[in-house]
Design a protein around this motif. Sequence first.
Motif, PDB file in Angstrom:
ATOM      1  N   VAL A 134      89.432  33.188  63.595  1.00 54.84           N
ATOM      2  CA  VAL A 134      88.547  33.056  64.764  1.00 54.84           C
ATOM      3  C   VAL A 134      88.831  31.720  65.465  1.00 54.84           C
ATOM      4  CG1 VAL A 134      86.148  32.933  65.556  1.00 54.84           C
ATOM      5  CG2 VAL A 134      86.769  34.527  63.729  1.00 54.84           C
ATOM      6  N   GLN A 135      88.911  30.662  64.651  1.00 58.55           N
ATOM      7  CA  GLN A 135      89.168  29.338  65.239  1.00 58.55           C
ATOM      8  C   GLN A 135      90.529  29.295  65.940  1.00 58.55           C
ATOM      9  OE1 GLN A 135      86.877  26.433  64.952  1.00 58.55           O
ATOM     10  NE2 GLN A 135      88.174  26.188  66.759  1.00 58.55           N
ATOM     11  N   GLU A 136      91.529  29.891  65.309  1.00 51.70           N
ATOM     12  CA  GLU A 136      92.870  29.862  65.927  1.00 51.70           C
ATOM     13  C   GLU A 136      92.884  30.613  67.252  1.00 51.70           C
ATOM     14  OE1 GLU A 136      96.361  30.219  63.630  1.00 51.70           O
ATOM     15  OE2 GLU A 136      95.562  29.015  61.979  1.00 51.70           O
ATOM     16  N   ASN A 139      91.082  28.473  69.844  1.00 50.72           N
ATOM     17  CA  ASN A 139      91.934  27.362  70.312  1.00 50.72           C
ATOM     18  C   ASN A 139      92.985  27.851  71.302  1.00 50.72           C
ATOM     19  OD1 ASN A 139      90.506  25.801  68.559  1.00 50.72           O
ATOM     20  ND2 ASN A 139      92.130  25.644  67.008  1.00 50.72           N
ATOM     21  N   ALA A 140      93.643  28.942  70.945  1.00 55.64           N
ATOM     22  CA  ALA A 140      94.709  29.460  71.821  1.00 55.64           C
ATOM     23  C   ALA A 140      94.128  29.907  73.162  1.00 55.64           C
ATOM     24  CB  ALA A 140      95.414  30.630  71.132  1.00 55.64           C
ATOM     25  N   ALA A 141      92.972  30.537  73.109  1.00 58.02           N
ATOM     26  CA  ALA A 141      92.356  31.046  74.341  1.00 58.02           C
ATOM     27  C   ALA A 141      91.941  29.882  75.240  1.00 58.02           C
ATOM     28  CB  ALA A 141      91.146  31.916  73.987  1.00 58.02           C
ATOM     29  N   ASP A 147      88.657  33.605  78.007  1.00 57.81           N
ATOM     30  CA  ASP A 147      87.373  33.659  77.303  1.00 57.81           C
ATOM     31  C   ASP A 147      87.486  34.513  76.046  1.00 57.81           C
ATOM     32  OD1 ASP A 147      85.952  32.029  79.064  1.00 57.81           O
ATOM     33  OD2 ASP A 147      85.683  33.694  80.466  1.00 57.81           O
ATOM     34  N   VAL A 148      86.530  34.270  75.128  1.00 60.97           N
ATOM     35  CA  VAL A 148      86.573  34.957  73.836  1.00 60.97           C
ATOM     36  C   VAL A 148      85.305  35.773  73.609  1.00 60.97           C
ATOM     37  CG1 VAL A 148      86.525  34.527  71.335  1.00 60.97           C
ATOM     38  CG2 VAL A 148      88.138  33.296  72.775  1.00 60.97           C
ATOM     39  N   GLY A 149      85.493  36.933  72.960  1.00 63.95           N
ATOM     40  CA  GLY A 149      84.369  37.756  72.512  1.00 63.95           C
ATOM     41  C   GLY A 149      84.589  38.096  71.048  1.00 63.95           C
ATOM     42  N   LEU A 150      83.530  38.509  70.352  1.00 63.27           N
ATOM     43  CA  LEU A 150      83.658  38.807  68.927  1.00 63.27           C
ATOM     44  C   LEU A 150      82.984  40.127  68.572  1.00 63.27           C
ATOM     45  CD1 LEU A 150      82.895  35.220  67.571  1.00 63.27           C
ATOM     46  CD2 LEU A 150      85.151  36.327  67.650  1.00 63.27           C
ATOM     47  N   TYR A 151      83.573  40.788  67.583  1.00 67.59           N
ATOM     48  CA  TYR A 151      83.019  42.036  67.058  1.00 67.59           C
ATOM     49  C   TYR A 151      82.612  41.770  65.620  1.00 67.59           C
ATOM     50  CZ  TYR A 151      83.519  46.818  65.028  1.00 67.59           C
ATOM     51  OH  TYR A 151      83.343  47.997  64.358  1.00 67.59           O
ATOM     52  N   LEU A 152      81.354  41.993  65.323  1.00 68.78           N
ATOM     53  CA  LEU A 152      80.850  41.814  63.969  1.00 68.78           C
ATOM     54  C   LEU A 152      80.278  43.170  63.567  1.00 68.78           C
ATOM     55  CD1 LEU A 152      80.244  39.697  61.693  1.00 68.78           C
ATOM     56  CD2 LEU A 152      77.979  39.444  62.714  1.00 68.78           C
ATOM     57  N   SER A 153      81.031  43.896  62.750  1.00 72.15           N
ATOM     58  CA  SER A 153      80.625  45.271  62.429  1.00 72.15           C
ATOM     59  C   SER A 153      79.291  45.289  61.688  1.00 72.15           C
ATOM     60  CB  SER A 153      81.693  45.919  61.550  1.00 72.15           C
ATOM     61  OG  SER A 153      81.175  47.124  61.016  1.00 72.15           O
TER      62      SER A 153
END
Length: 488
Positions: A134-136, A139-141, A147-153
């Motif tokens: 997630v951190q990597e 950082n790259a984004a 922008d970043v989004g996340l999926y938490l099942s």
Amino acid sequence: MFKLWFSLFLTTLIFQVQKFAVCEREQIPTPPLPVLPLPSYSQLKWQQRELIMFFHFGVNTFTDSEWGTGNENPAIFNPVGLDTNQWVSTAVEAGVSLVILTAKHHDGFCLWPSKYTDHSVAGSPWKNGHGDVVQELVNAAKARGVDVGLYLSPWDRHDRRYGHDLQYNEYYLAQLHELLSRYGDVREIWFDGAKGSNAPNMSYYFTDWFAMVKELQSSINVFSDAGPDVRWVGNEKGFAGSTCWSTINRSSLSIGDGSIVGYLNTGDPKGTDWLPAECDVSIRKGWFWHKSQSPKKLSDLLDIYYNSVGRNCVLLLNVPPNTTGLISESDVQRLKEFRNAIDTIFSTNLAENCFLIRASSQRGGKGGGFGPENVLDSDHLWTYWAPGDHQDDQWIEIIGTDGGLRFNVVRIQEAIGLGQRIKRHEIYVDGKLVAKGSTVGYKKLHRLESGVVHGHVVRIKIKESKAVPLISSIGLHFDPYWHPKNVQ
Ligand code: FUL
């Protein structure tokens, strides 16, 4: 004496003229009232992205499966060449401004070192257990302005707490808190209702989840079957309904309810909530990377584009990183072709070189600021053509120069900042009907079934609308990849 008298007379005259001018000064026409519900600032921003990217990555990548069992040994997770810069570059080259990562899929394996479980990257050989995908990615984004989004099942096949409502919801909230407080701005959080038929019964405390999400992130959009900000489109093919309202009644929706997929697909003209649809689909057959699979054909991706972005939705295209931790070259190449095709089709608007653009009427009359020429400027939200009153059959017409207009795609966009209005519309070329549709919304793309048309006068008629229709942009385009089957 005469001089004084004359100058007094002149002053009075000027004063009177000024007074008259103030009283009679024409009022500048205002925009019409909005038609509720309206998008929020974050929803509007999301809509304008058009294309976003999903990265499905985790233990399944290494076991060649789609739904992990939850019993995977973290030792199998070892993407020795993982390079999130390559993922983000691929996304940027595809024209993507938001990428969403499966921080945790149904198998429960966490791509970040969560302090609430040892079933994570911390237990893997990758970077000797010191890695954090997630951190990597964040950082790259950040380095590329993405922008970043996340999926938490929600469904977790590993954690023993699953099936125990209180304990699992506390665990889930604790992880949500980690993800939404450690990594800076998160623009979308993805909740799905998928769950195996033998999974233990479990009530998710959605109200608590959503409240915590909004508490930790001010400009995030929450995606789920039921929003509250972005809704699922009801299938995983990437196709919205040919009628697609961004409005719906949230009270009729619940997460994981299979009976509402049709409703999700079309939305509801009477809906009291603004909840636009996101079309999720994978570039390959599976969501995770499998050696045996390859990317979809360009023509399939274009079909998906027309049926998602071209139907008032945002396309969430999944591109799975492989066991090395890279996006495979075949996917990179296909995405390049895809972007190149979209640019080829849409970078030229043939309507821009027209001889004349005119309309049945315009709000506030000529010079009022709502003329038909607004549909050809670069603002696709806040400048628009508005007819004089709310009557059906208002029209806008593009008249070509001597050589005429030759195109096979018509793009229409509504000024959705003031609500989604149009219910039915038709397109005529030299008096002949070439396409018709229902909703427009942020963007409606008509690929003409007749193939290329060549004519002089293109008329878009608004047959039915909730209130005065507001059209922010019109495009006539040539798509060299479009070869309708029934046309030789
Ligand atoms: C579904 C999941 O079951 C699939 O594995 C995939 O993650 C898809 C995007 O959502 O609900």
